[in-house]
Design a protein around this motif. Structure first.
Motif, mmCIF file in Angstrom:
data_model
loop_
_atom_site.group_PDB
_atom_site.id
_atom_site.type_symbol
_atom_site.label_atom_id
_atom_site.label_comp_id
_atom_site.label_asym_id
_atom_site.label_seq_id
_atom_site.Cartn_x
_atom_site.Cartn_y
_atom_site.Cartn_z
ATOM 1 N N GLY A 72 71.268 -50.577 -56.762
ATOM 2 C CA GLY A 72 72.360 -50.024 -54.681
ATOM 3 C C GLY A 72 73.207 -48.708 -55.214
ATOM 4 N N ASN A 81 65.627 -47.674 -55.162
ATOM 5 C CA ASN A 81 65.432 -48.229 -53.836
ATOM 6 C C ASN A 81 65.147 -47.098 -52.771
ATOM 7 O OD1 ASN A 81 68.915 -49.122 -54.563
ATOM 8 N ND2 ASN A 81 67.371 -50.415 -53.654
ATOM 9 N N SER A 91 64.220 -52.876 -49.105
ATOM 10 C CA SER A 91 64.501 -52.732 -50.301
ATOM 11 C C SER A 91 65.976 -52.729 -50.449
ATOM 12 C CB SER A 91 65.180 -50.521 -50.052
ATOM 13 O OG SER A 91 65.271 -49.947 -50.885
ATOM 14 N N GLY A 93 69.788 -53.510 -52.462
ATOM 15 C CA GLY A 93 70.717 -53.387 -53.370
ATOM 16 C C GLY A 93 71.875 -53.741 -52.882
ATOM 17 N N GLN A 108 68.675 -48.191 -48.490
ATOM 18 C CA GLN A 108 68.918 -49.742 -48.990
ATOM 19 C C GLN A 108 68.685 -50.714 -46.914
ATOM 20 O OE1 GLN A 108 71.823 -51.173 -50.400
ATOM 21 N NE2 GLN A 108 72.332 -49.062 -51.247
ATOM 22 N N SER A 111 71.594 -54.750 -47.866
ATOM 23 C CA SER A 111 72.968 -53.716 -48.893
ATOM 24 C C SER A 111 73.441 -55.844 -48.910
ATOM 25 C CB SER A 111 73.905 -53.112 -48.247
ATOM 26 O OG SER A 111 73.233 -52.338 -48.261
#
Length: 223
Positions: A72, A81, A91, A93, A108, A111
């Motif tokens: 991230g 990412n 994606s 993170g 991201q 997250s």
């Protein structure tokens, strides 16, 4: 010497947060599913060749239909990412605040945020079917050797550990062979846990095979 004024937190202070972070990760990955973790340096700029490699790997893994899991932060974490994000993939993170990493990268779809490294690392290793290790520093080495240890000791199922960059990694692999293997500190087949390559097609093929094997195993995540 750096001026480190970090205070030691007691176990009673740390444990509730660590447990809460692990539970949040478990809930998130029930929806995300198993993915591919990519590790690498936070200090690599956008114009570095390694950044382009990280982006391409993120893109190609996403094209396999697999989530990309990265730290991230900036550098090669961002590259992985970004490649997945711009390819329309998932994606993930796993974000943590550090002196050099004060903001999350913007690439991201999912997250997660961590205060403690041990909770964050558990998310990488509990929810990955392969590990791709791009060039990096101490943090990357920590993640690499933890992956090796967990698989070597059978605390995690077998999974590819792929070191990207023959020139970068060869010295380390030679040292492991010359010192650890020679002195009997690892077994004769432990180095077989590692694939060192620059061939992105080979990397994608190995990951695809790992995903197919994983589909035939008992589910690793609650359903």
């Amino acid at each position: 010497m750096t001026n480190n004024k970090t205070k030691r937190a007691s176990a009673e202070q740390q444990i509730p947060t660590i447990i809460a972070e692990m539970r949040a990760a478990a809930a998130a990955f029930q929806k995300i599913g198993l993915g591919v973790s990519l590790f690498g340096s936070a200090r690599i700029p956008h114009d570095h060749p390694f950044y382009a490699v990280g982006m391409e790997l993120g893109e190609r893994i996403a094209q396999l239909g697999l989530p990309v899991i990265a730290g991230g932060g900036p550098g090669l974490m961002e590259a992985a990412n970004r490649g997945a994000f711009e390819a329309g993939g998932r994606s993930v993170g796993l974000n943590i605040r550090l002196p050099r990493e004060k903001t999350d990268n913007p690439y991201q779809t999912d997250s997660l945020h961590f205060e403690f490294f041990n909770a964050r690392k558990s998310a990488f290793f509990m929810y990955s079917l392969a590990y791709v290790v791009l060039p990096g520093g101490f943090g990357t080495l920590d993640e690499l050797f933890e992956a090796i240890t967990l698989i070597q000791t059978m605390k995690q199922p077998p999974a590819p550990i792929i070191l990207v960059g023959v020139e970068f990694w060869s010295g380390l692999v030679d040292w492991v062979r010359d010192q650890l293997l020679t002195h009997g500190m690892i077994g004769p087949f432990d180095l077989d846990l590692l694939l060192v390559t620059d061939d992105l097609d080979e990397i994608v093929r190995v990951i695809q095979e790992a995903a197919q094997i994983e589909q035939r195993r008992e589910p690793a995540l609650p359903t």
